[in-house]
Design an enzyme around this catalytic site. Structure first.
Site, PDB file in Angstrom:
ATOM      1  N   ARG A  55      10.191  76.710  83.641  1.00 42.37           N
ATOM      2  CA  ARG A  55      10.146  75.662  84.676  1.00 42.37           C
ATOM      3  C   ARG A  55       8.705  75.242  84.947  1.00 42.37           C
ATOM      4  O   ARG A  55       8.444  74.127  85.384  1.00 42.37           O
ATOM      5  CB  ARG A  55      10.828  76.124  85.972  1.00 42.37           C
TER       6      ARG A  55
ATOM      7  N   TYR B 251      12.645  49.419  90.073  1.00 40.15           N
ATOM      8  CA  TYR B 251      13.827  50.028  89.466  1.00 40.15           C
ATOM      9  C   TYR B 251      14.764  50.486  90.599  1.00 40.15           C
ATOM     10  O   TYR B 251      14.313  51.016  91.609  1.00 40.15           O
ATOM     11  CB  TYR B 251      13.366  51.208  88.603  1.00 40.15           C
TER      12      TYR B 251
ATOM     13  N   LYS C 250      13.283  56.032  78.016  1.00 45.67           N
ATOM     14  CA  LYS C 250      13.280  54.676  77.496  1.00 45.67           C
ATOM     15  C   LYS C 250      12.452  54.611  76.210  1.00 45.67           C
ATOM     16  O   LYS C 250      12.778  55.286  75.252  1.00 45.67           O
ATOM     17  CB  LYS C 250      12.785  53.729  78.588  1.00 45.67           C
TER      18      LYS C 250
HETATM   19  C1  LIG Z   1      14.943  54.250  83.963  1.00 46.18           C
HETATM   20  C2  LIG Z   1      13.771  54.029  84.841  1.00 46.18           C
HETATM   21  C3  LIG Z   1      13.378  54.986  85.785  1.00 46.18           C
HETATM   22  C4  LIG Z   1      14.166  56.266  86.006  1.00 46.18           C
HETATM   23  O1  LIG Z   1      14.117  57.106  84.904  1.00 46.18           O
HETATM   24  P1  LIG Z   1      15.293  58.161  84.493  1.00 46.18           P
HETATM   25  O2  LIG Z   1      14.754  58.767  83.260  1.00 46.18           O
HETATM   26  O3  LIG Z   1      16.537  57.368  84.296  1.00 46.18           O
HETATM   27  O4  LIG Z   1      15.398  59.093  85.647  1.00 46.18           O
HETATM   28  C5  LIG Z   1      12.248  54.741  86.528  1.00 46.18           C
HETATM   29  N1  LIG Z   1      11.540  53.598  86.385  1.00 46.18           N
HETATM   30  C6  LIG Z   1      11.892  52.646  85.501  1.00 46.18           C
HETATM   31  C7  LIG Z   1      11.052  51.418  85.379  1.00 46.18           C
HETATM   32  C8  LIG Z   1      13.012  52.827  84.706  1.00 46.18           C
HETATM   33  O5  LIG Z   1      13.374  51.872  83.838  1.00 46.18           O
END
Ligand SMILES: *Cc1c(COP(=O)(O)O)cnc(C)c1O
Length: 399
Positions: free
Chosen positions: A61, A114, A211
């Site tokens: 962790r 977001y 992403k």
């Molecule tokens: C998807 C996203 C998040 C959150 O990320 P997760 O990995 O889904 O928790 C935060 N900021 C932006 C701009 C995103 O596209």
């Protein structure tokens, strides 16, 4: 060896930084350390590791060797001192906020965020006595007016999700520095290949590595890049004690694999998205297209200065508003109707009813995006095929 002083390029660092095969039997790729805990050779060693007087791993962790490779690589790519990987983008964002703020403190955030970040700032943090003021950060005077003695953190995305407003990081960082407030930039849309907020004066960079960094839609992860002193706090307070959102070694490995092609993928995302944005803007069924590379984008010049390319995300409003948008999304065949972004597959979604359903209709209007907005994450398929699919879907809307 003559070239040793020349800093290595982005793609080279994305492939090599933080890992030497000779440390692990010559293995080309870093091993995946699937272990929760680490053995100490003596009680004294264990105590010294806990006290921080001796380096070494304790428990995954807090740190794991596969995650360490990823963290060194991300810090180098973002040009920051240190990095911390997490189990999701939200895990990274909450680790930062819960570490830095206490009841009575305030945040200033850009008005378009977001959806889950917005929900955290607008609805959840209030329960813990933390107030967020939203301001249009494309206007420096609005930021200055929103700052108050309780402000600890300014939070922004750029380009913003989902309407692609562009915030001037350098100008924002300047105001924050003078006010003694930390600036955090969510760099998910750009990745360090297109934009490096720390070099422009930001203190903290956040990522949903789910992403573009991972890039293949097969994992959830996040990351924070900042000065070492801050990263230590986020690691030992934020992730270790407050949210427990540590990354798994397997996900760290998959992101390292994704990073090897990050520059290639981003170039392709940018190239195809710019062409498609122009095609869509010229289509009779389309009311407006939001993409920083278009001449019609009010901040194209700023985007060109701040970003290496304009990214792979497009916002689009159809002439028939929401019903037309719905019909379009149901008509796509190659593109996939799904949230998330940054994958090889082109994804289409409807922010008002999906990623940004956390905003009320009034909040959406106030925060600057309409219910008719369709969001496209342009994938890596052939431009001609994505183009043909979007045009046939638009044809079915207007026909
Ligand atoms: C998807 C996203 C998040 C959150 O990320 P997760 O990995 O889904 O928790 C935060 N900021 C932006 C701009 C995103 O596209």
């Amino acid at each position: 060896m003559q070239n040793q002083k020349r800093p290595r390029g982005f793609s080279t660092r994305a492939i090599h930084e933080g890992y030497d095969p000779q440390d692990y039997h010559g293995a080309l790729n870093p091993p995946v350390f699937l272990t929760s805990t680490f053995a100490f050779d003596s009680v004294e060693t264990g105590a010294a590791r806990f006290a921080g007087t001796e380096p070494g791993y304790i428990y995954s962790r807090v740190g794991n060797p596969t995650a360490t490779v990823l963290e060194s690589r991300l810090a180098a790519l973002e040009e920051g001192e240190a990095a911390l990987a997490s189990s999701s983008g939200m895990g990274a964002i909450t680790a930062v906020i819960w570490t830095l703020l206490k009841a009575g403190d305030a945040i200033v955030a850009d008005k378009t965020l977001y959806g889950c970040t917005f929900a955290l700032l607008q609805h959840q943090l209030e329960r813990f006595g933390i107030v967020t003021r939203f301001a249009d950060l494309t206007r420096p005077e609005e930021l200055r007016a929103a700052l108050c003695p309780q402000t600890r953190l300014v939070f922004t995305e750029t380009p913003s999700n989902p309407n692609m407003r562009v915030i001037d990081i350098e100008a924002t960082a300047d105001i924050c520095r003078k006010a003694g407030v930390l600036l955090a930039v969510d760099n998910t849309y750009c990745t360090p290949y297109l934009q490096r907020p720390i070099a422009l004066g930001a203190d903290i960079v956040l990522h949903s590595a789910t992403k573009y960094l991972g890039g293949h839609g097969d994992l959830l992860a996040g990351a924070i890049v900042a000065r070492k002193e801050l990263i230590d706090q986020f690691r030992f307070t934020g992730i270790k004690e407050l949210n427990g959102a540590c990354i798994s070694a397997m996900d760290a490995f998959l992101i390292l694999r994704g990073l090897k092609t990050l520059s290639l993928r981003m170039d392709r995302h940018c190239e195809t998205a710019l062409k498609l944005a122009r095609d869509l803007e010229a289509h009779p069924a389309v009311e407006s297209v939001f993409y920083p590379g278009l001449d019609s984008h009010p901040q194209k010049e700023l985007a060109a200065r701040q970003m290496r390319g304009f990214g792979g995300m497009i916002g689009m409003e159809l002439k028939g508003g929401l019903p037309a948008g719905r019909a379009f999304m149901n008509a796509v065949e190659l593109a996939t109707l799904a949230v998330s972004l940054g994958d090889a597959e082109t994804l289409v979604q409807h922010p008002a009813s999906m990623t940004h359903a956390t905003y009320t209709p009034e909040e959406r209007a106030q925060h600057g995006f309409t219910d008719g907005l369709v969001r496209l994450s342009v994938g890596l398929e052939d431009y001609e095929d994505i183009h043909a699919d979007l045009i046939q879907a638009l044809g079915r809307v207007s026909g």
